[in-house]
Design an enzyme around this catalytic site. Sequence first.
Site, short mmCIF file in Angstrom:
data_model
loop_
_atom_site.label_atom_id
_atom_site.label_comp_id
_atom_site.label_asym_id
_atom_site.label_seq_id
_atom_site.Cartn_x
_atom_site.Cartn_y
_atom_site.Cartn_z
CB SER A 1 -77.48 31.19 43.64
OG SER A 1 -78.89 31.33 43.63
CE LYS A 2 -76.19 38.05 40.56
NZ LYS A 2 -75.34 38.74 39.58
NE ARG A 3 -81.25 33.62 38.06
CZ ARG A 3 -81.92 33.01 37.09
NH1 ARG A 3 -82.29 31.76 37.26
NH2 ARG A 3 -82.21 33.63 35.97
#
Length: 507
Positions: free
Chosen positions: A263-265
Amino acid sequence: MSKKVRVRFAPSPTGGLHLGGVRTVLYNYLFAKKYGGDFLVRIEDTDQSRYVAGAEEYIFETLKWCGLEPDESVQHGGEYGPYRQSERKASYRQYAEKLVNDGHAYYAFDTTEELEKMRHDLKSAENHSPQYDHTVRLKMRNSLTLSPEEVNTLLKLETRHVIRIKMPDHENISFIDMIRGEVHFDSSLVDDKVLLKADGMPTYHLAVVVDDYLMKISHAFRGEEWLPSAPVHILLWKYLFGLENMPKWAHFPLILGPNGKLSKRDGAKFGFPVFAMNWTDPKTNELTEGFKEKGFLPEAFINLLALLGWNDGTEQEIFSKEELIQKFSMERVHSAGAKFDYEKAKWFNHEWIKQSGVGGLESGVKTLLVQNDITVNNDALLHKVIELVKDRCVLLSDFVNQSSFFFKAPETLDVDAVKPKWNDDKKNFFIAYSEKLQSVGEWNALALENSFKELAVEKAIKPGELQLPFRIMLVGGKFGPPVFNIAELLGKEETTARINKAINLFV
RNA sequence: GGCCCGUUCGUCUAAGGGUUAGGACACCACCCUUUCACGGUGGUGAUACGAGUUCGAAUCUCGUACGGGCUACCA
């Protein structure tokens, strides 16, 4: 039907493009090029509420950097446009209505509240998320439960409604996935997916099938997260265009982060880029770092992505784009997800920097140096510096530290590295060496080293003990290529200037 | 919960019934180098578990466990 291979990449412009997305493009691209086919990009923007300004341009910029752009004649020259689903809106409704007329779909008038109530009432320990399926559809407000007159009236009054597919009871749906082989589903377990939304836009399910047919897509490749909706798409093909016209499918394994789907996170959390290029969300101003800006070469980026889930069966790991096109095969794509490893990613980049010629690195290094306030007005010197230094650069950004001292004297010196062993003898050596340099015949690394050693012997000091101080004088720290090579490139004037300036700083 | 996909060193993977289970990243040691790297040599380290088929299973089958995905009028 055209025999040519036609594949498409179909991103939704909702912001950014992460590793998984780029790898999907890559595999599509490689497959198309390998078989001399077409590769096109279709923008899936039927959900206008999620559309992010600038996201579509960003996608094409990314493809350009990666070298994976569709051929202009394919993308815009063909008769299959437009390539934005929002611009194709008009054509979808007729297909949805054909399905209703044929008994494969129905109008549903349920409001959001009614749907929520249904889900709430039916929710139980055995059923976490109740679906709108064959067990509940006869309890809802739709053209299956309402009389034809009622339905007509509601439609005439332009009552908000959707069109849902009517999943058949207990039908075995199966298809051959190019990577996984035969995959089966029981139609009873799949819900009646919405095909046409209340705003008249199709959902992905309808749009992808209609567009793939209209655009004569021969092979459809996407991420594994789409596998569960495959039965819907297969049925749509069967009802609308015939199974024999359906593209061949392949579902790529997911790229995983440290925990689950990347994920982006994960990027911010674990300190590595997850997007190809920097992306700033226009709404939140949040920046997600990209591989490009981090200092990756596009060739290396493509290479590492290709090997995350595929290999050619040999022990080769470094592949150019041309080699990938030649050697890629869908059968050798893995079926299991791959965890992304940033250390290995950096290794790929290092390999590419090492094997790149100076010419391929020059412009990137130059702009990087300029960005860091280093003036480069001698291209011949820059060439030599890059050649000398590239083996020790893992990321393009490492060139800043590794080469700025060639163009600008270090502002601070690591004096602590020298001080403990510094003495007057050494100081006198450098005073003498500085003078001796004025009369060196040919200014090159070997000559400099020889005169350095001669003088050291003369002064009865081990040459090795003098090299570190010399390095600190020229570079400022304990890093960089061999000292005499540095001195050679620096030139007589600059080398003596740096020695003379530093001599008194070690006391 | 249901459905689907998956499972070989820490990570990426090779080996499509018979190998001392191979390589790469990372890690460790040594060599090279009186800087930092590169490079070289070597090392630690894996077939999730249980049955079955077979003379023989990482490989085929089944079960279990674990992981992941999906389960929206998002894609």
